[in-house]
Motif scaffolding. Sequence first.
Motif, PDB file in Angstrom:
ATOM      1  N   THR A 181       0.750  -1.048  -0.120  1.00 44.68           N
ATOM      2  CA  THR A 181       0.119   0.043  -0.078  1.00 44.68           C
ATOM      3  C   THR A 181       0.965   1.273  -0.024  1.00 44.68           C
ATOM      4  OG1 THR A 181      -1.431  -1.236   1.511  1.00 44.68           O
ATOM      5  CG2 THR A 181      -2.098   1.071   1.035  1.00 44.68           C
ATOM      6  N   LEU A 182       1.671   1.272   0.804  1.00 38.38           N
ATOM      7  CA  LEU A 182       2.655   2.352   0.995  1.00 38.38           C
ATOM      8  C   LEU A 182       3.446   2.794  -0.604  1.00 38.38           C
ATOM      9  CD1 LEU A 182       4.226   2.097   4.400  1.00 38.38           C
ATOM     10  CD2 LEU A 182       2.709   3.878   3.647  1.00 38.38           C
ATOM     11  N   ALA A 183       3.723   1.526  -1.070  1.00 39.24           N
ATOM     12  CA  ALA A 183       4.482   1.665  -2.334  1.00 39.24           C
ATOM     13  C   ALA A 183       3.469   2.265  -3.298  1.00 39.24           C
ATOM     14  CB  ALA A 183       4.925   0.235  -2.808  1.00 39.24           C
ATOM     15  N   VAL A 184       2.321   1.680  -3.316  1.00 40.91           N
ATOM     16  CA  VAL A 184       1.337   2.307  -4.401  1.00 40.91           C
ATOM     17  C   VAL A 184       0.900   3.683  -3.980  1.00 40.91           C
ATOM     18  CG1 VAL A 184      -1.095   2.065  -4.857  1.00 40.91           C
ATOM     19  CG2 VAL A 184       0.295   0.097  -4.992  1.00 40.91           C
ATOM     20  N   VAL A 185       0.922   4.125  -2.845  1.00 42.75           N
ATOM     21  CA  VAL A 185       0.633   5.426  -2.613  1.00 42.75           C
ATOM     22  C   VAL A 185       1.864   6.518  -3.001  1.00 42.75           C
ATOM     23  CG1 VAL A 185       0.460   7.157  -0.473  1.00 42.75           C
ATOM     24  CG2 VAL A 185      -0.949   4.925  -0.718  1.00 42.75           C
ATOM     25  N   PHE A 186       2.972   5.708  -2.679  1.00 45.52           N
ATOM     26  CA  PHE A 186       4.415   6.563  -3.205  1.00 45.52           C
ATOM     27  C   PHE A 186       4.187   6.691  -4.618  1.00 45.52           C
ATOM     28  CE2 PHE A 186       8.660   6.919  -4.500  1.00 45.52           C
ATOM     29  CZ  PHE A 186       9.051   8.104  -3.774  1.00 45.52           C
ATOM     30  N   VAL A 187       3.956   5.914  -5.048  1.00 45.43           N
ATOM     31  CA  VAL A 187       3.947   5.868  -7.105  1.00 45.43           C
ATOM     32  C   VAL A 187       2.806   6.859  -7.245  1.00 45.43           C
ATOM     33  CG1 VAL A 187       3.548   4.713  -9.156  1.00 45.43           C
ATOM     34  CG2 VAL A 187       4.848   3.635  -7.133  1.00 45.43           C
ATOM     35  N   GLY A 188       1.722   6.832  -6.543  1.00 44.60           N
ATOM     36  CA  GLY A 188       0.727   7.921  -6.809  1.00 44.60           C
ATOM     37  C   GLY A 188       1.124   9.092  -6.532  1.00 44.60           C
ATOM     38  N   ALA A 189       1.675   9.522  -5.706  1.00 48.61           N
ATOM     39  CA  ALA A 189       2.239  10.947  -5.214  1.00 48.61           C
ATOM     40  C   ALA A 189       3.308  11.270  -6.357  1.00 48.61           C
ATOM     41  CB  ALA A 189       2.943  10.938  -3.969  1.00 48.61           C
ATOM     42  N   PHE A 190       4.107  10.278  -6.767  1.00 56.80           N
ATOM     43  CA  PHE A 190       5.028  10.738  -7.769  1.00 56.80           C
ATOM     44  C   PHE A 190       4.246  11.028  -9.120  1.00 56.80           C
ATOM     45  CE2 PHE A 190       8.227   9.571 -11.046  1.00 56.80           C
ATOM     46  CZ  PHE A 190       8.938  10.390 -10.565  1.00 56.80           C
TER      47      PHE A 190
END
Lengths: 276, 479
Positions: free
Chosen positions: B105-114
């Motif tokens: 989830t954290l990885a997905v959120v990070f990609v989303g932010a990017f």
Amino acid sequence: MGNQRTQYGIHIGLILVCLVVAFPALYALQVSTLTLEEAFAVPPKLFPPSTDFFNNIRGLFEGQNFDRLIVNTLTVSMVVVITKTAFAMLAGLAFVYFNFPGKWVLFFVVLLTLLMPTELILVPLSNLIADLEWVKDSPQLALTMPFMASAVGVFLFRQHFSNIPRELSEAAQLDGASPLQFLFSVLLPMSWNVIGAHAVIQFIAMWHQYAWPVFLGLSIEDQMIQVGVRQSVIVGTQTDFGLLMAAGVLASIPPLIFFGLLQKQFMSGFALTRDK
Amino acid sequence: MNQQKRSIIPDRAWQWLVLLASGSFLVLFFVPQAGGLASMGSLLWDALKSFPGFVADIIDYYKTVPGEQLWPSMLVGAVFGALSTAVVYLSGNTFNLARFTERTTLAVVFVGAFAGGIGTQILLYPAQHCTYASDIDGAQFRLGLLVTALSALILLAPLWALVRRRKSPHQTNTHLPGQYRSYTLPYLFLVPTLVFLGVFLYYPAIQITLVSLRRKIFPLPQEQFACLENYVSLTKDTVYRNSFSTTLFITFFVVLFSLSISLAIAVLASQNIKGASMYRTFLVWPYAISPVVTGVIFLSLFREGGVGLLNYGLDKTLGISPHWLTEKNLAPWVIVAAAVWNLLGFNILFYIAGLQNIPADLLEAASLDGAGRIRRFWRITFPLLSPFTFFLLITNITYSFYGIYGVVDTLTPEGGPRFGPGGESGATNVLIFKLYKDAFDTGAPAGLGSAQAVILFLMVATLTIVQFRFIERRVIYEG
């Protein structure tokens, strides 16, 4: 007994509906036979048809270039129909029978153009055409080139191809047929209904083109038929409704013929695409 | 008739004939136009050659853009991207907040932010980050936030699709049986489509977006960067607002009447009676009649005085003769009537095709269960027709937004009877009509016209996407 009565009821209902739907067109046909004075008669002359139909038609051919306009529109529409079909079939082949990086992005790029009608981008598009100097030099390119690729065709053929059994392309590959050979000898014979349906939609869409040729500012003999019809509205101070309706009737005959010839293909072409 | 033709001429020969005829027709058409084609070729070549310059411009711009304009925009996009991607990822079947701590989830959120942060630059680079300047007014700043979010969406939407697809196991991107293996041919086949879409749709669309950010009077060459001024002034323009509501009014009634009437007619024409196909032929041909010709016919029908058929009839029976095209409450209805008639043939055609596809045994089973005619229609026929209704809904809305121009221009060439305080608004001055007037009349504000085109595009796009989501859900629900 009761069943038969509903049958008659349906028949009567349908005849009434047909009459109501056809009424504006029948009225146009009637008005197209009237002289200038008769078109302004009180009460309106509804029956019988008058004698001026061929006179009005002759007026259009002699005074308003309708012969040029019809030939021009016919040429332009046919060119667009043929190239669109060819391009769309190639794109459909790529999307269905290949797997390649960026497939979904490219498909989305095509999909998005469904929402980008030419009507919205007339200004920059006509600037582009002006840069290419097509308005004077090759007006027919200005009328055809912007419409040669479209999402609708790509979708239609993609859908149709993906409904064709996979065994066929496997067999073709075993026989060593290249993709283009496969397209011509297997897909094409199976696609005539869809080609017909696509041709009807695109031909009629091209025949109905109005805003684009108006804003291109072409000289009148290079124009398309709908512009000609619109321009017969004002002749002098009073619109000659007989002449105007004759123009409308004349402009509707070619698409009607085209549609009539391909109606069966049209219906079954869409029948094929809907079952998944 | 077609069957007979096929039996006379062998299938193969007939095919080659069609191919040969179309091929030679194209050659005859294009050979005299070689000069024009060459100029398109050189334009494409110039475009390719200017690409390094374009990239250099972008780099130069980012070297000089003030940080206090750049970073806030990226931050807004990143926050928006992180939050929305998290919601999309977590709300698969049920919204599950507990999974928020998982590493994926954290990885997905990070990609989303990017993706959100980078995505903002797609629209904000051409807008030169102007809405984040310190001296911008409130209206433009708020609109700027909207543009930032929209820009982020361009990258976020594909990301969301990817995230959702990853979660459903049965959709993988592997080689299907019967697919050819080649990495050059598919691109080659797509080149014609992509080149034409790029040159004649995407390029002008980008141009119009750029012009909408400028202050410019139509034939004059001078122009000036204006940030979102054009958009803000449109929201305050009463003429534009009136056009907006006129368009919605006309669209609503055109779609409502054309769909319901054509569905009723199609149902009637699909009953199992003798000569049904003949009736169908009679009902679908109005499809071949153009908007301009429709406008011309209705112009004659609705003429005033005794000469117009409708008013003659009304005068004789009811003793009234309305001023159809010069009364502001009536003119839009004439447009609606003309547009509905113009659309009928097309709609009936598709509804008949849809009705033919409904399995008869399903209706029979329902009828054995004691479901009446009306119940069967609403419970079985209508839901099964929903893909057709959806398709027609989109085409009819598109017609009412754009295609209606031919009808309006023939019936009310001045934009209809005047109303409003200064009499500047026209009762049939729909958005597409106003757009053309603003874009092409001498002395017209070209920037404003372009802004209108962009807004119109966004409206139709939103409507289509909303309908698509709605229908997609319903179809799944029923399936």
